[in-house]
Write a protein that holds these residues in place. Structure first.
Motif, PDB file in Angstrom:
ATOM      1  N   ALA A  73       0.831  -1.208   0.000  1.00 52.52           N
ATOM      2  CA  ALA A  73       0.000   0.000   0.000  1.00 52.52           C
ATOM      3  C   ALA A  73       0.865   1.258   0.000  1.00 52.52           C
ATOM      4  O   ALA A  73       0.519   2.260  -0.638  1.00 52.52           O
ATOM      5  N   TYR A  74       1.977   1.223   0.711  1.00 55.52           N
ATOM      6  CA  TYR A  74       2.903   2.365   0.708  1.00 55.52           C
ATOM      7  C   TYR A  74       3.373   2.633  -0.724  1.00 55.52           C
ATOM      8  O   TYR A  74       3.347   3.775  -1.200  1.00 55.52           O
ATOM      9  N   ARG A  75       3.791   1.572  -1.411  1.00 50.60           N
ATOM     10  CA  ARG A  75       4.235   1.738  -2.799  1.00 50.60           C
ATOM     11  C   ARG A  75       3.100   2.243  -3.681  1.00 50.60           C
ATOM     12  O   ARG A  75       3.295   3.075  -4.562  1.00 50.60           O
ATOM     13  N   ASP A  91      -1.552  -2.871  -4.508  1.00 51.34           N
ATOM     14  CA  ASP A  91      -2.404  -3.253  -3.383  1.00 51.34           C
ATOM     15  C   ASP A  91      -3.863  -3.002  -3.758  1.00 51.34           C
ATOM     16  O   ASP A  91      -4.366  -1.887  -3.640  1.00 51.34           O
ATOM     17  N   PRO A  92      -4.588  -4.030  -4.228  1.00 49.76           N
ATOM     18  CA  PRO A  92      -5.968  -3.844  -4.693  1.00 49.76           C
ATOM     19  C   PRO A  92      -6.915  -3.333  -3.605  1.00 49.76           C
ATOM     20  O   PRO A  92      -7.823  -2.552  -3.897  1.00 49.76           O
ATOM     21  N   VAL A  93      -6.730  -3.755  -2.340  1.00 54.64           N
ATOM     22  CA  VAL A  93      -7.622  -3.302  -1.267  1.00 54.64           C
ATOM     23  C   VAL A  93      -7.438  -1.807  -1.032  1.00 54.64           C
ATOM     24  O   VAL A  93      -8.411  -1.046  -0.942  1.00 54.64           O
ATOM     25  N   TYR A  94      -6.198  -1.376  -0.931  1.00 57.21           N
ATOM     26  CA  TYR A  94      -5.922   0.063  -0.812  1.00 57.21           C
ATOM     27  C   TYR A  94      -6.505   0.818  -2.007  1.00 57.21           C
ATOM     28  O   TYR A  94      -7.103   1.889  -1.854  1.00 57.21           O
ATOM     29  N   HIS A  95      -6.336   0.256  -3.194  1.00 56.43           N
ATOM     30  CA  HIS A  95      -6.800   0.910  -4.418  1.00 56.43           C
ATOM     31  C   HIS A  95      -8.315   1.118  -4.393  1.00 56.43           C
ATOM     32  O   HIS A  95      -8.813   2.189  -4.758  1.00 56.43           O
ATOM     33  N   VAL A  96      -9.048   0.105  -3.941  1.00 57.38           N
ATOM     34  CA  VAL A  96     -10.513   0.207  -3.850  1.00 57.38           C
ATOM     35  C   VAL A  96     -10.912   1.283  -2.843  1.00 57.38           C
ATOM     36  O   VAL A  96     -11.779   2.126  -3.110  1.00 57.38           O
ATOM     37  N   LEU A  97     -10.279   1.265  -1.669  1.00 59.83           N
ATOM     38  CA  LEU A  97     -10.615   2.247  -0.640  1.00 59.83           C
ATOM     39  C   LEU A  97     -10.252   3.663  -1.069  1.00 59.83           C
ATOM     40  O   LEU A  97     -10.967   4.619  -0.762  1.00 59.83           O
ATOM     41  N   ARG A  98      -9.165   3.823  -1.795  1.00 55.91           N
ATOM     42  CA  ARG A  98      -8.745   5.160  -2.223  1.00 55.91           C
ATOM     43  C   ARG A  98      -9.722   5.750  -3.228  1.00 55.91           C
ATOM     44  O   ARG A  98      -9.962   6.964  -3.238  1.00 55.91           O
ATOM     45  N   ALA A 146     -15.715  -5.219  -5.050  1.00 59.65           N
ATOM     46  CA  ALA A 146     -15.010  -4.265  -5.910  1.00 59.65           C
ATOM     47  C   ALA A 146     -13.627  -4.755  -6.325  1.00 59.65           C
ATOM     48  O   ALA A 146     -12.994  -4.146  -7.195  1.00 59.65           O
ATOM     49  N   LEU A 147     -13.154  -5.833  -5.704  1.00 59.11           N
ATOM     50  CA  LEU A 147     -11.830  -6.349  -6.024  1.00 59.11           C
ATOM     51  C   LEU A 147     -11.850  -7.193  -7.301  1.00 59.11           C
ATOM     52  O   LEU A 147     -12.870  -7.804  -7.626  1.00 59.11           O
ATOM     53  N   HIS A 186      -3.610  -4.273   8.534  1.00 57.43           N
ATOM     54  CA  HIS A 186      -2.277  -4.073   7.971  1.00 57.43           C
ATOM     55  C   HIS A 186      -2.146  -2.639   7.427  1.00 57.43           C
ATOM     56  O   HIS A 186      -1.130  -1.974   7.641  1.00 57.43           O
ATOM     57  N   LEU A 187      -3.180  -2.164   6.739  1.00 55.65           N
ATOM     58  CA  LEU A 187      -3.166  -0.809   6.179  1.00 55.65           C
ATOM     59  C   LEU A 187      -3.060   0.257   7.264  1.00 55.65           C
ATOM     60  O   LEU A 187      -2.502   1.335   7.034  1.00 55.65           O
ATOM     61  N   LYS A 188      -3.581  -0.046   8.450  1.00 55.87           N
ATOM     62  CA  LYS A 188      -3.581   0.944   9.537  1.00 55.87           C
ATOM     63  C   LYS A 188      -2.176   1.331   9.972  1.00 55.87           C
ATOM     64  O   LYS A 188      -1.992   2.359  10.621  1.00 55.87           O
ATOM     65  N   ARG A 189      -1.184   0.530   9.593  1.00 59.35           N
ATOM     66  CA  ARG A 189       0.184   0.856   9.984  1.00 59.35           C
ATOM     67  C   ARG A 189       0.694   2.097   9.246  1.00 59.35           C
ATOM     68  O   ARG A 189       1.513   2.845   9.773  1.00 59.35           O
TER      69      ARG A 189
END
Length: 419
Positions: A128-130, A336-343, A357-358, A373-376
């Motif tokens: 997700a950082y990347r 990171d597909p999960v991050y991408h969906v949330l963004r 949505a994935l 994991h994303l919360k970090r």
């Protein structure tokens, strides 16, 4: 004669990347570095360069807007936020300058960006950082790509993986190709530094050369926090011991004629510099400071041959010297597909919404673990909606220049141990 391109280099260290970029055809407009001894090393070797000493994120040290339109913005930003040997705090590590450097592209508007870091940044922990970095660069109009490099593929006698980001405008990135590995196998440690090990008449030097018949493990510069110089963690020391090297320190000089043949010597810092890619021919360099400081400067550097290979590829692209490729500019790579969906969403989403949505649905447990994991690295807003919890992506926790960011106070407190 090829056009001389200009570079601003941040977190320049002792000049490993600097020297490689210079040999690739880049002229330094500015080099910024925190460590005073490393700054002295830069000035010692290149008296004509403008070297700024201090925190690169301090506006009193340099003004990014003064370098708008520079050909290349480059740097080897601190690695502790991502290193496998550390806590991998990522965006919450006060030493993290990766996102801050990317943000400077809005001001500097460089033709190209080059950032290098440790292999840890390439791992699943930082997908997700990347993704956030790529999305920011895409929003600024850049096309970017990552690649994991192994220094030994470019003539360096060392197992030194480095994760590299290159970004350019689409019209120039179309000409960019990552450099091909060298066809020449690097020499072993014994072959490379035998002359230095034998310089004081040690009778065991020839036998030692045969025992040191591999390339080196990663040279570790260490930190001011953990004291003196040695050749790294337990596993690295064991690898050195197999080659007949005592990894528990750095020697002041090579062993002399009175030293037993079967002695396991320590390396000197000139030996380490050669293993890191400096030499007396193409990459000649001097270092300023006492032994521990010099070793730290060498160990934390980007090997000059690798920097030259990547810098040359960037120069060729900026000069349109290669065959262009067709880029699909509208398609952003998804790490990171999960991050991408949330963004992409402005509303709160439950795990079932996210899963639908994935590209490939995930079960509830996997998704909830991924969100934790994303919360970090990101603020994740959550609230109850009936019997389920819904989520919305908040701010990136990384320092990008915010006035109120905790990095400011923490940096001043940790300054004496930052290297």
């Amino acid at each position: 004669m090829a056009e001389q391109l200009r570079v601003v280099e941040i977190c320049a260290g002792a000049g490993g990347q600097s020297l490689g970029l210079e040999r690739a055809g880049f002229e330094h407009e500015l080099a910024v570095e925190l460590d005073a001894n490393a700054c002295s090393t830069l000035r010692l070797n290149r008296p004509g360069w403008k070297v700024a000493s201090g925190d690169v994120a301090d506006p009193e040290i340099w003004t990014p807007a003064d370098y708008q339109g520079i050909d290349l913005l480059a740097g080897g930003v601190p690695c502790p936020p991502f290193t496998i040997a550390g806590k991998q705090l990522g965006a919450t590590d006060t030493r993290d300058l990766f996102a801050w450097t990317v943000e400077q592209c809005r001001i500097v508007k460089p033709r190209a960006l080059l950032l290098e870091n440790v292999r840890g940044l390439s791992m699943n922990r930082f997908t997700a950082y990347r993704q956030a970095i790529l999305d920011e660069l895409h929003d600024m109009g850049y096309v970017a790509d990552w690649k994991l490099f192994q220094a030994s593929d470019y003539g360096v006698s060392q197992l030194r993986p480095r994760f590299v980001l290159v970004a350019m405008r689409p019209e120039e990135f179309a000409y960019f190709d990552w450099p091909e590995p060298s066809r020449t196998k690097p020499p072993t440690v014994g072959e490379l530094v035998h002359d230095l090990m034998a310089a004081n008449g040690w009778p065991g030097a020839d036998a030692w050369r045969e025992k040191a018949n591999k390339i080196a493990p990663t040279i570790v510069g260490g930190s001011k926090k953990h004291g003196g110089a040695d050749l790294g963690p337990t596993r690295a020391k064991a690898a050195w011991a197999e080659m007949g090297v005592d990894g528990w320190g750095i020697a002041d000089s090579a062993p002399g004629p009175e030293v037993p043949v079967d002695f396991n010597p320590k390396l000197t810092w000139p030996m380490v510099a050669r293993i890191q890619g400096w030499d007396d021919d193409r990459y000649k360099w001097e270092f300023f400071g006492r032994k521990t400081s010099v070793y730290r400067q060498i160990g934390n550097a980007f090997p000059p041959p690798v920097a030259e290979a990547i810098g040359s590829a960037i120069r060729r692209a900026l000069g349109h010297e290669t065959e262009p490729r067709t880029l699909i500019e509208e398609v952003k790579p998804v790490h990171d597909p999960v991050y991408h969906v949330l963004r992409k969403s402005t509303r709160y989403m439950g795990v079932e919404d996210i899963s639908r949505a994935l590209p490939h649905p995930l079960d509830q447990h996997t998704l909830e673990r991924h969100i934790n994991h994303l919360k970090r690295d990101f603020e994740i807003e959550e609230k109850a909606r009936g019997s389920i919890t819904v989520y919305r992506l908040g701010e990136f926790k990384a320092f990008t220049g915010q006035d109120a960011h905790p990095r400011h106070e923490a940096f001043q407190m940790q300054l004496p141990t930052i290297s």
